[in-house]
Motif scaffolding. Structure first.
Motif, PDB file in Angstrom:
ATOM      1  N   UNK A 230      37.306 -56.337  -2.064  1.00 60.73           N
ATOM      2  CA  UNK A 230      36.525 -56.798  -3.223  1.00 60.73           C
ATOM      3  C   UNK A 230      35.703 -58.053  -2.973  1.00 60.73           C
ATOM      4  N   UNK A 231      36.258 -58.967  -2.171  1.00 56.91           N
ATOM      5  CA  UNK A 231      35.523 -60.230  -1.965  1.00 56.91           C
ATOM      6  C   UNK A 231      34.272 -60.057  -1.113  1.00 56.91           C
ATOM      7  N   UNK A 232      34.121 -58.896  -0.474  1.00 56.73           N
ATOM      8  CA  UNK A 232      32.917 -58.666   0.354  1.00 56.73           C
ATOM      9  C   UNK A 232      31.806 -58.004  -0.434  1.00 56.73           C
ATOM     10  N   UNK A 233      32.048 -57.638  -1.674  1.00 53.31           N
ATOM     11  CA  UNK A 233      31.043 -56.925  -2.456  1.00 53.31           C
ATOM     12  C   UNK A 233      29.883 -57.845  -2.843  1.00 53.31           C
ATOM     13  N   UNK A 234      28.724 -57.224  -3.127  1.00 53.38           N
ATOM     14  CA  UNK A 234      27.521 -58.008  -3.438  1.00 53.38           C
ATOM     15  C   UNK A 234      27.699 -58.909  -4.652  1.00 53.38           C
ATOM     16  N   UNK A 235      28.484 -58.450  -5.632  1.00 56.47           N
ATOM     17  CA  UNK A 235      28.648 -59.261  -6.847  1.00 56.47           C
ATOM     18  C   UNK A 235      29.256 -60.623  -6.492  1.00 56.47           C
ATOM     19  N   UNK A 236      30.244 -60.597  -5.617  1.00 56.86           N
ATOM     20  CA  UNK A 236      30.860 -61.853  -5.185  1.00 56.86           C
ATOM     21  C   UNK A 236      29.857 -62.640  -4.332  1.00 56.86           C
ATOM     22  N   UNK A 237      29.168 -61.952  -3.422  1.00 56.80           N
ATOM     23  CA  UNK A 237      28.167 -62.629  -2.568  1.00 56.80           C
ATOM     24  C   UNK A 237      27.100 -63.324  -3.411  1.00 56.80           C
ATOM     25  N   UNK A 238      26.773 -62.733  -4.549  1.00 55.16           N
ATOM     26  CA  UNK A 238      25.718 -63.305  -5.381  1.00 55.16           C
ATOM     27  C   UNK A 238      26.136 -64.586  -6.097  1.00 55.16           C
ATOM     28  N   UNK A 239      27.427 -64.801  -6.240  1.00 54.63           N
ATOM     29  CA  UNK A 239      27.898 -65.998  -6.960  1.00 54.63           C
ATOM     30  C   UNK A 239      28.606 -67.028  -6.090  1.00 54.63           C
ATOM     31  N   UNK A 240      28.984 -66.616  -4.879  1.00 54.79           N
ATOM     32  CA  UNK A 240      29.871 -67.481  -4.097  1.00 54.79           C
ATOM     33  C   UNK A 240      29.264 -68.844  -3.754  1.00 54.79           C
ATOM     34  N   UNK A 241      27.958 -68.907  -3.538  1.00 56.36           N
ATOM     35  CA  UNK A 241      27.370 -70.200  -3.188  1.00 56.36           C
ATOM     36  C   UNK A 241      27.429 -71.168  -4.366  1.00 56.36           C
ATOM     37  N   UNK A 242      27.252 -70.622  -5.580  1.00 60.09           N
ATOM     38  CA  UNK A 242      27.334 -71.488  -6.763  1.00 60.09           C
ATOM     39  C   UNK A 242      28.756 -72.007  -6.953  1.00 60.09           C
ATOM     40  N   UNK A 243      29.725 -71.113  -6.773  1.00 64.90           N
ATOM     41  CA  UNK A 243      31.126 -71.528  -6.942  1.00 64.90           C
ATOM     42  C   UNK A 243      31.507 -72.539  -5.865  1.00 64.90           C
ATOM     43  N   UNK A 244      31.037 -72.312  -4.643  1.00 66.67           N
ATOM     44  CA  UNK A 244      31.465 -73.219  -3.580  1.00 66.67           C
ATOM     45  C   UNK A 244      30.709 -74.542  -3.596  1.00 66.67           C
TER      46      UNK A 244
END
Ligand code: DC
Length: 223
Positions: A85-99
């Motif tokens: 799940x963590x490799x899916x695009x939805x996560x990729x699209x938000x991960x920079x904001x969260x990090x």
């Protein structure tokens, strides 16, 4: 026997994890994918609708997040295997904001430093050589041409059965590169003492051979 810490930083999809895994296998070290930790936090935030600009809410949520890696190096979030799940695009699209949220970074960096207490690790990410392990014996800063990175990521997602277009991948990489390198808290930066490797025209074996030579010069011992 002396063990060292190897930090590998660079932009998204430039082959950090492949090189880091290869080095860890050859040296008998533990490989840690720090990006997977930020991805797991992102998945938790998305599932629980945590506001991305509410630092207090983020701080509270972090108290309920436990991330670890199992023996097969899969990411476990609160007991659940979330590696797919963590490799899916939805996560990729938000991960920079969260990090980019300082409370998130503080919590992850603390855990990453604890993982390196006994050395013998290869960790890849964005701030490993600059913030997490500024005293790492070997720091590598990996780069590759943007088109090459997009193509590699696209092939990787395709092989995992994730449908997307090359253009979507390209846009996601550009977007993440921008946020990752311009955020206020620990942006992606090459440490002054990092060795830069441009792998645009190098295959995996060539990169591993070169990095292994660097590791041995930095004090690592092949088991
Ligand atoms: O390595 P990756 O692409 O899976 O990382 C996902 C995101 O996590 C990346 O866009 C930025 C963030 N990250 C970070 O801020 N610091 C790290 N040490 C590793 C990743």
């Amino acid at each position: 026997m002396d063990k060292i810490i190897i930090a590998i930083d660079g932009r998204s999809s430039c082959g950090k994890s492949t090189l880091a895994k290869g080095l860890a296998a050859r040296l008998g070290y533990t490989y840690i994918d720090s990006g997977a930790m930020y991805r797991a936090v992102t998945l938790y935030f998305l599932r629980h609708h945590i506001g991305l600009d509410d630092e207090e809410q983020a701080r509270q949520a972090l108290d309920n997040i436990n991330i670890r890696f199992n023996a097969e190096n899969r990411t476990i979030l609160n007991g659940e295997d979330v590696e797919g799940e963590i490799r899916r695009m939805e996560v990729s699209n938000y991960v920079s904001q969260v990090s980019a949220i300082p409370a998130v970074r503080r919590a992850m960096v603390r855990q990453q430093q604890a993982m390196g207490r006994n050395k013998g690790i290869v960790m890849d990410g964005r701030d490993i050589g600059t913030v997490v392990f500024p005293d790492a014996e070997l720091k590598i800063f990996l780069t590759a041409a943007p088109e090459k990175r997009a193509q590699r990521r696209f092939e990787e997602l395709k092989s995992k059965g994730i449908t997307t277009s090359l253009e979507e991948v390209r846009q996601n990489l550009n977007h993440r590169d921008h946020i990752d390198s311009t955020r206020e808290d620990s942006p992606l930066r090459k440490a002054a003492d990092a060795i830069e490797i441009d792998n645009t025209h190098m295959n995996r074996a060539e990169q591993l051979k070169y990095a292994l030579e660097l590791a041995l010069s930095a004090g690592a011992v092949v088991e």
